[in-house]
Design a protein around this motif. Structure first.
Motif, short mmCIF file in Angstrom:
data_model
loop_
_atom_site.label_atom_id
_atom_site.label_comp_id
_atom_site.label_asym_id
_atom_site.label_seq_id
_atom_site.Cartn_x
_atom_site.Cartn_y
_atom_site.Cartn_z
N VAL A 1 -11.11 -2.67 -3.98
CA VAL A 1 -9.86 -1.86 -4.19
C VAL A 1 -8.98 -1.89 -3.00
O VAL A 1 -7.58 -1.85 -3.29
N ALA A 2 -9.29 -1.82 -1.99
CA ALA A 2 -8.51 -2.11 -0.60
C ALA A 2 -7.84 -3.39 -0.75
O ALA A 2 -6.54 -3.48 -0.38
N GLY A 3 -8.66 -4.34 -1.04
CA GLY A 3 -7.86 -5.71 -1.29
C GLY A 3 -6.56 -5.78 -2.42
O GLY A 3 -5.67 -6.40 -2.22
N LEU A 4 -7.00 -4.94 -3.44
CA LEU A 4 -6.08 -4.77 -4.42
C LEU A 4 -4.76 -4.11 -3.97
O LEU A 4 -3.69 -4.48 -4.20
N SER A 5 -4.97 -3.12 -3.24
CA SER A 5 -3.86 -2.26 -2.65
C SER A 5 -3.22 -3.19 -1.78
O SER A 5 -1.88 -2.96 -1.93
N TYR A 6 -3.71 -3.87 -0.98
CA TYR A 6 -2.99 -4.77 0.02
C TYR A 6 -2.26 -5.85 -0.81
O TYR A 6 -1.13 -6.18 -0.33
N PRO B 1 11.96 -4.76 -2.08
CA PRO B 1 11.65 -3.77 -0.79
C PRO B 1 11.81 -2.40 -1.04
O PRO B 1 11.24 -1.52 -0.46
N ALA B 2 12.65 -1.87 -1.95
CA ALA B 2 13.09 -0.53 -2.14
C ALA B 2 11.93 0.13 -3.04
O ALA B 2 11.63 1.37 -2.46
N PHE B 3 11.31 -0.36 -3.87
CA PHE B 3 10.26 -0.07 -4.68
C PHE B 3 8.97 0.00 -3.68
O PHE B 3 7.91 1.05 -3.51
N ALA B 4 8.74 -1.09 -2.65
CA ALA B 4 7.58 -1.19 -1.74
C ALA B 4 7.69 0.00 -0.83
O ALA B 4 6.63 0.67 -0.34
N ALA B 5 9.02 0.39 -0.43
CA ALA B 5 9.07 1.74 0.52
C ALA B 5 8.42 3.01 -0.12
O ALA B 5 7.89 3.58 0.50
N ALA B 6 8.78 3.09 -1.25
CA ALA B 6 8.54 4.11 -1.95
C ALA B 6 7.15 4.07 -2.42
O ALA B 6 6.10 5.36 -2.45
N LEU B 7 6.26 2.96 -2.68
CA LEU B 7 4.87 2.79 -2.89
C LEU B 7 4.10 2.88 -1.61
O LEU B 7 2.84 3.18 -1.81
N PHE B 8 4.46 2.46 -0.65
CA PHE B 8 3.78 2.23 0.58
C PHE B 8 2.78 3.57 0.94
O PHE B 8 1.48 3.29 1.17
N PRO B 9 3.35 4.79 0.82
CA PRO B 9 2.49 5.87 1.30
C PRO B 9 1.36 6.19 0.23
O PRO B 9 0.03 6.58 0.67
N VAL B 10 1.60 5.84 -1.02
CA VAL B 10 0.63 6.21 -2.01
C VAL B 10 -0.56 5.00 -1.97
O VAL B 10 -1.69 5.14 -2.23
N ILE B 11 -0.11 3.48 -1.83
CA ILE B 11 -0.88 2.34 -1.74
C ILE B 11 -1.75 2.24 -0.53
O ILE B 11 -2.80 1.94 -0.31
N LEU B 12 -1.12 3.21 0.50
CA LEU B 12 -2.12 2.98 1.86
C LEU B 12 -3.40 3.67 1.61
O LEU B 12 -4.43 3.33 2.30
N VAL B 13 -3.48 4.70 0.91
CA VAL B 13 -4.59 5.79 0.86
C VAL B 13 -5.67 5.02 0.47
O VAL B 13 -6.81 4.74 0.96
N PRO B 14 -6.08 4.16 -0.73
CA PRO B 14 -6.99 3.39 -1.24
C PRO B 14 -7.35 2.39 -0.05
O PRO B 14 -8.56 2.15 -0.02
N ALA B 15 -6.45 1.83 0.10
CA ALA B 15 -6.63 0.75 1.29
C ALA B 15 -7.56 1.29 2.61
O ALA B 15 -8.19 0.54 3.06
N PHE B 16 -6.89 2.42 2.96
CA PHE B 16 -7.59 3.01 4.23
C PHE B 16 -8.99 3.35 3.88
O PHE B 16 -10.04 3.36 4.65
N VAL B 17 -9.27 4.05 2.81
CA VAL B 17 -10.75 4.50 2.39
C VAL B 17 -11.68 3.24 2.19
O VAL B 17 -12.65 3.40 2.67
N GLY B 18 -11.10 2.09 1.64
CA GLY B 18 -11.97 1.23 1.28
C GLY B 18 -12.27 0.13 2.73
O GLY B 18 -13.49 0.06 2.86
N GLU B 19 -11.40 0.10 3.62
CA GLU B 19 -11.49 -0.49 4.74
C GLU B 19 -12.40 0.69 5.88
O GLU B 19 -13.36 0.14 6.49
#
Length: 103
Positions: free
Chosen positions: A44-49, A60-78
């Motif tokens: 899941v962390a790999g998919l988030s990255y 980049p505009a969509f990524a800026a809005a997506l970043f806080p949400v997608i960071l949580v699964p990556a953080f939990v996996g790592e």
């Protein structure tokens, strides 16, 4: 310009890291030395990255809005992988059985 190029290069580098996380998670899942949930969380962390990196490159505009949400699964996996290796490590009994070693 240099900062924009650095951001793009960093996003491209995280694509390779995302694929690395996917492979490591799959190997952890299949190995039997780790709980399967730790391998799944690493996948899941790999998919988030990967999602974050492709979004950063394509929109980049969509990524800026997506970043806080997608960071949580990556953080939990790592974090789960890191904590499991620090606290429990690999299943030594299964390791020894596989390689016919005795302590």
């Amino acid at each position: 310009l240099s900062l924009d190029l650095h951001e793009s290069g960093y996003g491209i580098g995280l694509i390779f890291f995302g694929f690395t996380c996917l492979i490591v998670g799959y190997l952890m899942f299949r190995s039997g030395y780790f709980p399967k949930i730790v391998g799944i969380l690493q996948i899941v962390a790999g998919l988030s990255y990967l999602i974050n990196s492709f979004a950063q490159i394509l929109s980049p505009a969509f990524a800026a809005a997506l970043f806080p949400v997608i960071l949580v699964p990556a953080f939990v996996g790592e974090l789960s992988t890191c904590l499991w290796l620090l606290v429990k490590g690999v299943n030594v009994r299964k390791w020894n059985e596989r390689f016919n070693l005795s302590l």
